[in-house]
Design a protein around this motif. Sequence first.
Motif, PDB file in Angstrom:
ATOM      1  N   SER A   1       1.991 -98.817  94.026  1.00 45.50           N
ATOM      2  CA  SER A   1       1.916-100.019  92.900  1.00 45.50           C
ATOM      3  C   SER A   1       0.417-100.500  93.122  1.00 45.50           C
ATOM      4  CB  SER A   1       2.924-101.252  93.265  1.00 45.50           C
ATOM      5  OG  SER A   1       4.230-100.811  92.864  1.00 45.50           O
TER       6      SER A   1
ATOM      7  N   GLY B   1       0.510-105.391  94.710  1.00 46.20           N
ATOM      8  CA  GLY B   1       1.680-104.610  95.403  1.00 46.20           C
ATOM      9  C   GLY B   1       1.338-103.881  96.476  1.00 46.20           C
ATOM     10  N   TRP B   2       2.132-103.069  97.275  1.00 47.44           N
ATOM     11  CA  TRP B   2       1.958-102.096  98.242  1.00 47.44           C
ATOM     12  C   TRP B   2       2.398-100.764  97.660  1.00 47.44           C
ATOM     13  CZ3 TRP B   2       4.035-104.488 103.400  1.00 47.44           C
ATOM     14  CH2 TRP B   2       3.380-105.482 103.907  1.00 47.44           C
ATOM     15  N   LYS B   3       2.241 -99.713  98.617  1.00 48.60           N
ATOM     16  CA  LYS B   3       2.644 -98.444  98.316  1.00 48.60           C
ATOM     17  C   LYS B   3       2.075 -98.157  96.961  1.00 48.60           C
ATOM     18  CE  LYS B   3       6.923 -99.667  98.973  1.00 48.60           C
ATOM     19  NZ  LYS B   3       8.682 -99.453  99.193  1.00 48.60           N
TER      20      LYS B   3
ATOM     21  N   GLY C   1       6.045-100.836  95.413  1.00 52.30           N
ATOM     22  CA  GLY C   1       6.219-101.988  96.167  1.00 52.30           C
ATOM     23  C   GLY C   1       5.604-103.245  95.578  1.00 52.30           C
ATOM     24  N   ASN C   2       5.828-103.527  94.325  1.00 49.00           N
ATOM     25  CA  ASN C   2       5.015-104.378  93.727  1.00 49.00           C
ATOM     26  C   ASN C   2       5.805-105.862  93.922  1.00 49.00           C
ATOM     27  OD1 ASN C   2       2.804-104.820  92.060  1.00 49.00           O
ATOM     28  ND2 ASN C   2       4.139-105.442  90.552  1.00 49.00           N
TER      29      ASN C   2
ATOM     30  N   GLN D   1       8.876-104.321 102.835  1.00 53.15           N
ATOM     31  CA  GLN D   1       7.583-103.656 102.542  1.00 53.15           C
ATOM     32  C   GLN D   1       7.281-103.770 101.180  1.00 53.15           C
ATOM     33  OE1 GLN D   1       5.998-102.034 105.418  1.00 53.15           O
ATOM     34  NE2 GLN D   1       7.361-103.531 105.989  1.00 53.15           N
ATOM     35  N   VAL D   2       7.052-104.750 100.888  1.00 49.65           N
ATOM     36  CA  VAL D   2       6.432-105.257  99.223  1.00 49.65           C
ATOM     37  C   VAL D   2       5.577-106.193  99.408  1.00 49.65           C
ATOM     38  CG1 VAL D   2       7.403-105.995  97.117  1.00 49.65           C
ATOM     39  CG2 VAL D   2       9.087-104.467  98.517  1.00 49.65           C
ATOM     40  N   GLY D   3       4.544-106.156  98.351  1.00 44.71           N
ATOM     41  CA  GLY D   3       3.396-106.912  98.369  1.00 44.71           C
ATOM     42  C   GLY D   3       3.771-108.337  98.087  1.00 44.71           C
TER      43      GLY D   3
ATOM     44  N   ASP E   1      -8.041-101.540  97.912  1.00 42.97           N
ATOM     45  CA  ASP E   1      -8.009-102.362  99.321  1.00 42.97           C
ATOM     46  C   ASP E   1      -7.555-103.823  98.917  1.00 42.97           C
ATOM     47  OD1 ASP E   1      -8.218-100.155 101.108  1.00 42.97           O
ATOM     48  OD2 ASP E   1     -10.001-100.301 101.203  1.00 42.97           O
TER      49      ASP E   1
ATOM     50  N   ASP F   1      12.678-100.550 100.674  1.00 41.90           N
ATOM     51  CA  ASP F   1      11.640 -99.982 101.266  1.00 41.90           C
ATOM     52  C   ASP F   1      11.464 -98.457 101.074  1.00 41.90           C
ATOM     53  OD1 ASP F   1      11.240-102.504 102.475  1.00 41.90           O
ATOM     54  OD2 ASP F   1      12.043-101.931 104.311  1.00 41.90           O
TER      55      ASP F   1
ATOM     56  N   HIS G   1      -6.601-106.950  96.201  1.00 43.17           N
ATOM     57  CA  HIS G   1      -5.687-107.575  95.081  1.00 43.17           C
ATOM     58  C   HIS G   1      -6.373-108.045  94.076  1.00 43.17           C
ATOM     59  CE1 HIS G   1      -1.870-107.517  97.665  1.00 43.17           C
ATOM     60  NE2 HIS G   1      -2.688-106.245  97.930  1.00 43.17           N
TER      61      HIS G   1
END
Length: 496
Positions: A455, A451-453, A409-410, A430-432, A459, A404, A461
């Motif tokens: 990565s 991903g998140w963060k 965060g892929n 906390q990863v996508g 908005d 996290d 994907h």
Amino acid sequence: MKTIGHLINGEIVNDKERCQDVFNPATGKAEKTVALASKKTVEQAILAAESAFPGWKNTSPIKRARVMFRFKELLEQNADKICQLIGEEHGKISHDAAGELQRGIENVEFACCAPELLKGEHSKNVGPNIDAWSEFQPLGVVAGITPFNFPAMVPMWMFPLAIVCGNTFILKPSERDPSSTLYIAQLLKEAGLPDGVMNVVNGDKEAVDVLLADQRIKAVSFVGSTPIAEYIYSTASANGKRCQALGGAKNHAIVMPDADMDNAVNQLLGAAFGSSGERCMALSVAVTVGDDAGNALVAKMREAMKGLSVGEYTNAKNDFGPVITQVHKDKVNGFIESAKRQGADIVVDGRNPEVAGFEDGFFVGATLIDKVSPDMDSYKAEIFGPVLQVIRVETMQEAMKLIDEHEYGNGTCIFTRDGEAARYFSDNIQVGMVGINVPLPVPVSYHSFGGWKRSLFGDLHAYGPDGVRFYTKRKTVTQRWPSSGVREGISFSFPS
């Protein structure tokens, strides 16, 4: 030496003002050159796409889908040629190139559903004799900027959906391995796509900046490193464009004490070293919970890695090929050296492997590094090479905290037999993109990838349902036909 040009308005255009060598990474030799598009050439492609848009927008979704059905057939019929081009310029082993192409074809199959994807929504009698509906209209001219590591698959995350949604497209592929991408675009023309709907411009930052600045471009999709993704997103957004920019990764696998260790090792071998680790979904860090798990994993990995083979793309017995350039080889080797210098244990050192007959190739062998810590340079960075690092922790919570806190965060996964642990992990990490005993949790074409963060910037994907929304804009229509002879009175209150 052959020069690779651009595809503009259905024709190959050679812009030879500036060219760059294209290397065969297995031999280390430049075997082709690629033209780098000037501002004038990119604007020529934009004009072609702009001119083609009105006719393509008004082409029915079923006719657009029929082009994609024929395109899918042509991709399958020409698969060997496409894989050969990928191998020559990327170095990817033939079986890996075939897998990449198949995942791209699956996105074309999803795009064939255009009539269903674009149906819109309808509500009857939302008020007295009033109906309402939403429809999804194309944006106009859109662009994609794609990386070297998947020259067939990643472009097909973008242009099939964009095109069946009624947009026209400009693709700027990687200048390091452009031939397979250009060839695939030519197959689209053969499939019956009208000229100007799909255009390819090869180039560098000069071409990218034109696409980001030109007001005729309505949206930009990008896949690459995080620093470039951030630049693409901020620049495109500042110029009023819709943008999705997928960046880098540092994907961790938690190995629990109860994991099937033999299965985990087999899965990690492919996930860490496949494609020479040049995947944004590569598993580059194994986080072992407890020293027993750490010792068992390292011992089994060391033994299993003895059988791995790095080599040239035409030999299907090889497990993976070279990295893309000499500069990148030096970078990967530099991270291995820095880990050693900062106190990690190099268990298996893949630097400078011997590949008979290909001594000048850009090869890095499979590398295993134990006792890595979060403050090491090799842990913080995306190495993008065949390197697996092992970090040892005492608890699952400590492992999750490590993941996290990383800027990327892929993707991530957990190896365990414990359903409760797996569910807690997938609910809270906390990863996508999350895998449970699945090391490369790349979504299928009818889901979406992202991903998140740091990565992902944006908005929505890539591909799947989010892809349809990205390449369309919603229009909502509210309609009333008053009954004959009925006249409405004046109302100044807000309608309800």
